[in-house]
Design a protein around this motif. Structure first.
Motif, mmCIF file in Angstrom:
data_model
loop_
_atom_site.group_PDB
_atom_site.id
_atom_site.type_symbol
_atom_site.label_atom_id
_atom_site.label_comp_id
_atom_site.label_asym_id
_atom_site.label_seq_id
_atom_site.Cartn_x
_atom_site.Cartn_y
_atom_site.Cartn_z
ATOM 1 N N ILE A 91 -9.838 8.827 -11.017
ATOM 2 C CA ILE A 91 -11.299 8.681 -10.820
ATOM 3 C C ILE A 91 -11.873 9.013 -12.359
ATOM 4 O O ILE A 91 -12.452 8.022 -13.054
ATOM 5 C CB ILE A 91 -11.774 9.393 -9.961
ATOM 6 C CG1 ILE A 91 -11.697 8.862 -8.692
ATOM 7 C CG2 ILE A 91 -13.413 9.483 -10.276
ATOM 8 C CD1 ILE A 91 -12.149 9.925 -7.383
ATOM 9 N N ASN A 92 -11.509 9.943 -12.966
ATOM 10 C CA ASN A 92 -11.801 10.479 -14.233
ATOM 11 C C ASN A 92 -11.068 9.572 -15.304
ATOM 12 O O ASN A 92 -12.052 9.159 -16.329
ATOM 13 C CB ASN A 92 -11.272 11.861 -14.494
ATOM 14 C CG ASN A 92 -12.200 12.971 -13.612
ATOM 15 O OD1 ASN A 92 -13.353 12.583 -13.268
ATOM 16 N ND2 ASN A 92 -11.499 13.938 -13.186
ATOM 17 N N ALA A 93 -10.188 9.107 -15.283
ATOM 18 C CA ALA A 93 -9.453 8.017 -16.137
ATOM 19 C C ALA A 93 -10.158 6.554 -16.288
ATOM 20 O O ALA A 93 -10.305 5.815 -17.165
ATOM 21 C CB ALA A 93 -8.067 7.744 -15.677
ATOM 22 N N ALA A 94 -10.797 6.240 -15.039
ATOM 23 C CA ALA A 94 -11.531 4.906 -14.821
ATOM 24 C C ALA A 94 -12.875 4.915 -15.772
ATOM 25 O O ALA A 94 -13.319 3.963 -15.972
ATOM 26 C CB ALA A 94 -11.781 4.868 -13.283
ATOM 27 N N GLY A 95 -13.119 6.193 -16.037
ATOM 28 C CA GLY A 95 -14.504 6.171 -17.136
ATOM 29 C C GLY A 95 -15.782 5.621 -16.358
ATOM 30 O O GLY A 95 -16.469 4.945 -16.875
ATOM 31 N N ILE A 96 -15.929 5.814 -14.871
ATOM 32 C CA ILE A 96 -17.211 5.393 -14.089
ATOM 33 C C ILE A 96 -18.293 6.017 -14.705
ATOM 34 O O ILE A 96 -18.403 7.531 -14.621
ATOM 35 C CB ILE A 96 -16.716 5.498 -12.608
ATOM 36 C CG1 ILE A 96 -15.616 4.899 -12.252
ATOM 37 C CG2 ILE A 96 -18.135 4.897 -11.895
ATOM 38 C CD1 ILE A 96 -15.177 5.028 -10.812
ATOM 39 N N GLU A 97 -19.261 5.389 -15.100
ATOM 40 C CA GLU A 97 -20.602 5.964 -15.709
ATOM 41 C C GLU A 97 -21.355 6.776 -14.742
ATOM 42 O O GLU A 97 -21.309 6.614 -13.372
ATOM 43 C CB GLU A 97 -21.567 5.060 -16.053
ATOM 44 C CG GLU A 97 -22.810 5.390 -16.748
ATOM 45 C CD GLU A 97 -23.671 4.168 -17.366
ATOM 46 O OE1 GLU A 97 -24.522 4.685 -17.810
ATOM 47 O OE2 GLU A 97 -23.401 3.115 -16.703
ATOM 48 N N ASP A 98 -21.424 8.032 -15.133
ATOM 49 C CA ASP A 98 -22.206 9.134 -14.290
ATOM 50 C C ASP A 98 -21.313 9.610 -13.261
ATOM 51 O O ASP A 98 -21.622 10.465 -12.428
ATOM 52 C CB ASP A 98 -23.501 8.555 -13.724
ATOM 53 C CG ASP A 98 -24.402 7.913 -15.067
ATOM 54 O OD1 ASP A 98 -24.267 8.695 -15.914
ATOM 55 O OD2 ASP A 98 -25.137 7.096 -14.598
ATOM 56 N N ILE A 99 -20.030 9.335 -13.366
ATOM 57 C CA ILE A 99 -19.049 10.032 -12.001
ATOM 58 C C ILE A 99 -18.054 10.997 -12.635
ATOM 59 O O ILE A 99 -17.536 10.802 -13.680
ATOM 60 C CB ILE A 99 -18.476 8.786 -11.411
ATOM 61 C CG1 ILE A 99 -19.629 8.141 -10.683
ATOM 62 C CG2 ILE A 99 -17.530 9.376 -10.374
ATOM 63 C CD1 ILE A 99 -20.254 8.639 -9.738
ATOM 64 N N VAL A 100 -17.886 12.144 -12.237
ATOM 65 C CA VAL A 100 -17.082 13.114 -12.491
ATOM 66 C C VAL A 100 -16.254 13.582 -11.064
ATOM 67 O O VAL A 100 -17.168 13.793 -10.261
ATOM 68 C CB VAL A 100 -17.614 14.286 -13.424
ATOM 69 C CG1 VAL A 100 -16.528 15.454 -13.333
ATOM 70 C CG2 VAL A 100 -17.981 13.841 -14.667
ATOM 71 N N ALA A 101 -14.941 13.819 -11.036
ATOM 72 C CA ALA A 101 -14.315 14.208 -10.054
ATOM 73 C C ALA A 101 -13.447 15.640 -10.392
ATOM 74 O O ALA A 101 -13.053 15.704 -11.445
ATOM 75 C CB ALA A 101 -13.344 13.010 -9.478
ATOM 76 N N THR A 102 -13.652 16.350 -9.369
ATOM 77 C CA THR A 102 -12.794 17.808 -9.394
ATOM 78 C C THR A 102 -11.987 17.787 -8.035
ATOM 79 O O THR A 102 -12.369 17.171 -7.120
ATOM 80 C CB THR A 102 -13.757 18.940 -9.501
ATOM 81 O OG1 THR A 102 -14.596 18.815 -8.427
ATOM 82 C CG2 THR A 102 -14.569 18.833 -10.700
ATOM 83 N N VAL A 103 -11.064 18.681 -8.080
ATOM 84 C CA VAL A 103 -10.252 18.766 -7.067
ATOM 85 C C VAL A 103 -9.865 20.006 -6.712
ATOM 86 O O VAL A 103 -9.832 20.914 -7.613
ATOM 87 C CB VAL A 103 -8.670 17.919 -7.366
ATOM 88 C CG1 VAL A 103 -8.069 18.619 -8.456
ATOM 89 C CG2 VAL A 103 -7.879 17.956 -5.666
ATOM 90 N N SER A 104 -9.859 20.440 -5.307
ATOM 91 C CA SER A 104 -9.597 21.962 -4.876
ATOM 92 C C SER A 104 -8.726 21.685 -3.519
ATOM 93 O O SER A 104 -9.170 21.178 -2.597
ATOM 94 C CB SER A 104 -10.855 22.713 -4.504
ATOM 95 O OG SER A 104 -10.584 23.940 -3.954
ATOM 96 N N THR A 105 -7.308 21.901 -4.035
ATOM 97 C CA THR A 105 -6.272 21.722 -2.669
ATOM 98 C C THR A 105 -6.308 20.393 -2.449
ATOM 99 O O THR A 105 -6.129 19.423 -3.344
ATOM 100 C CB THR A 105 -6.455 22.691 -1.555
ATOM 101 O OG1 THR A 105 -6.849 24.010 -2.231
ATOM 102 C CG2 THR A 105 -5.292 22.619 -0.762
ATOM 103 N N ALA A 106 -6.868 20.130 -1.234
ATOM 104 C CA ALA A 106 -6.720 18.587 -0.692
ATOM 105 C C ALA A 106 -8.321 17.817 -0.671
ATOM 106 O O ALA A 106 -8.514 16.804 -0.243
ATOM 107 C CB ALA A 106 -6.210 18.655 0.754
#
Length: 522
Positions: free
Chosen positions: A252-267
């Motif tokens: 998701i972060n590599a796709a560079g979607i404008e205004d979008i940020v993803a974080t992960v915690s476990t699953a």
């Protein structure tokens, strides 16, 4: 029996002559005046009717002059509105040019300032006989007719011309009954109810994607975010949900979607959207054995119901306008209704004019807020396709929370239709963007004004033509009642003149009868 004291024949002849002379006098009067009935003695009822009709003709003549004055006044206002529309269109062209960063925006701003000054000059000068229809909000009545009832009573009829305020006045917020029930503030999808009072900041809205199960090699897991698809394919078996979640987060972060940020915690994948005015749709699909559970609004498995797709609300706080949401004003928007948005410690007001709607209120508030050129604050106006309600979106791009509140009150003085034009500033990116959106509202206001005046002028022209024809018809009717038939009067005059000559001869003969008595004494 003959008598020298009583000459019956002469008396009869004299009466006949008098009758003929009377008729001859009436006929001569008809010919000299052209009227069969010139006074009440000739025919009281017809004379009375003709005089009433003559008074109506005189009244309609005055109405015709009034309509001519009104026609000229409205024509001036229409020409002014059309000129303002042309000038605003020129400003729009300058604003469009300013969207390109590689231009001299200062020079463009100078041109805009000059056009803006010309608009003010046109609006101020658009008066006829001291009446300016493009300033203020009070209606103007133009006398258009006199309506006579069957009982003889007369009432005046008017053509009402609605003023179209093209001034830049801010208006006056009212102190009347509250309209708070018609307007609701919300932060994205959630009501503004923080302990410190209504607040909004640059914090994004989130949703949680929870994965479960174990992947098998070759399985594909897809997420579609804002129309962009990101995927992960398992290359080995027995991958945990946490492994797949981490891989999808990186994608998701590599796709560079404008205004979008993803974080992960476990699953759990948390997707944060800082999109100001647009909702972000998220869909999940897979060919594998691991499952996606999307929890809207950032809730976890103990909160909202899991779904296969969800929408992240726009970051901007919203102001919703509805005449059914509360009990303040179920009739919609009335003249003088004011709505106030408070940002920080400052109030931004828009007061509705005659015939305006919540669309006008939302766009008017946008103009007012944009005119303040607040740092990190931007606005947008949208309409809900389902409810039809209008929304003002207000976004804060600063990390610091700012107070935010809305309310409304009746009995104010309307905001001018070109309010905000004085604050158009294209020297910055944000200013140029705001100006492009707001100039459309100003142009539409001037177009609506010109169209309204054009409609009024057309109605006045039609009424003026009708009044002219009405006067002709009344004059024709009066003539039919009182005018003399000159052919008939001429023939009657010839006959009466012959009768007069014969009557004179008869009277002469009758007067000679006593002379014959003298022969009896000779």
């Amino acid at each position: 029996m003959s008598s020298i004291l009583t000459n019956t024949s002469a008396m009869v002849a004299l009466q006949t002559l008098r009758g003929i002379n009377s008729k001859l006098s009436m006929t001569q009067n008809e010919i000299s005046t052209g009227k069969q009935i010139s006074n009440a003695m000739d025919s009281a009822s017809i004379w009375a009717i003709s005089k009433v009709m003559e008074s109506d003709v005189k009244g309609f003549k005055g109405i015709s002059e009034t309509l001519s004055l009104g026609q000229s006044t409205v024509a001036v206002a229409r020409n002014a509105s059309e000129t303002v529309t042309d000038l605003l269109t020129e400003i729009k062209g300058k604003i469009v040019s300013a969207q390109e960063e590689n231009v001299d925006r200062d020079k463009i701003q100078t041109d805009i300032d000059a056009l803006r000054g010309q608009i003010s000059s046109v609006v101020s000068a658009a008066q006829f006989n001291g009446l300016n229809l493009v300033q203020g909000t009070e209606d103007v009545n133009i006398l258009s007719s006199l309506d006579r009832g069957s009982d003889g009573g007369v009432t005046a009829a008017n053509i009402t011309v609605t003023r179209q305020d093209l001034s830049t006045t801010a208006g006056v917020y009212g102190t009347g009954s509250t309209l708070a029930g018609n307007v609701t503030a919300a932060d994205g999808a959630n009501a503004l109810n923080s302990a410190a009072g209504n607040q909004f900041s640059s914090a994004g809205n989130t949703m949680v994607i929870q994965m479960a199960g174990t992947a098998v090699a070759g399985e594909q897991y897809n997420l579609q975010i804002a129309g962009i698809t990101v995927s992960h394919t398992s290359v080995t078996g027995s991958l945990t949900a946490a492994d797949t979640a981490a891989a999808l987060t990186a994608a998701i972060n590599a796709a560079g979607i404008e205004d979008i940020v993803a974080t992960v915690s476990t699953a759990d994948i948390t997707i944060t959207s800082t999109s100001k005015f647009d909702e972000v749709e998220v869909n999940a699909s897979t060919t594998g054995t691991q499952t996606f559970d999307l929890y809207n609004g950032g809730a976890d498995a103990t909160g909202a119901l899991a779904v296969a797709s969800a929408t992240i609300a726009a970051r901007a706080s919203t102001v919703e306008f509805s005449d059914t949401a509360g009990t303040a004003n179920t009739a919609g928007v009335s003249e003088g209704d004011g709505y106030r948005v408070t940002i920080g410690s400052a109030n931004y007001d828009y007061i509705a004019g005659k015939g305006e709607t919540f669309e006008d209120v939302a766009k008017g508030l946008k103009l007012v807020i944009d005119a303040a050129a607040l740092e990190d604050i931007s606005t947008n106006v949208i309409q809900d396709d389902t409810t039809g309600n209008w929304f003002l979106q207000v976004d804060n791009d600063d990390a610091t929370d700012i107070a935010f509140a809305v309310t409304g009150a009746a009995d104010g003085e309307a905001t001018g239709g070109l309010n905000g034009i004085d604050s158009i500033d294209v020297t910055s990116n944000d200013g140029a963007d705001a100006a492009l959106a707001n100039i459309e509202t100003l142009i539409q206001n001037s177009i609506d004004a010109a169209a309204s005046f054009g409609s009024d002028q057309g109605r006045i022209d039609t009424q003026s033509e009708f009044v002219s024809k009405m006067m002709d018809s009344l004059k024709t009717g009066i003539g039919a009642l009182v005018d003399a038939d000159m052919e008939e009067a001429s023939a009657r005059l010839q006959a009466l003149q012959v009768q007069q000559q014969l009557a004179i001869q008869s009277l002469s003969i009758a007067n000679q009868a006593p002379q014959s008595i003298l022969s009896l004494f000779r």
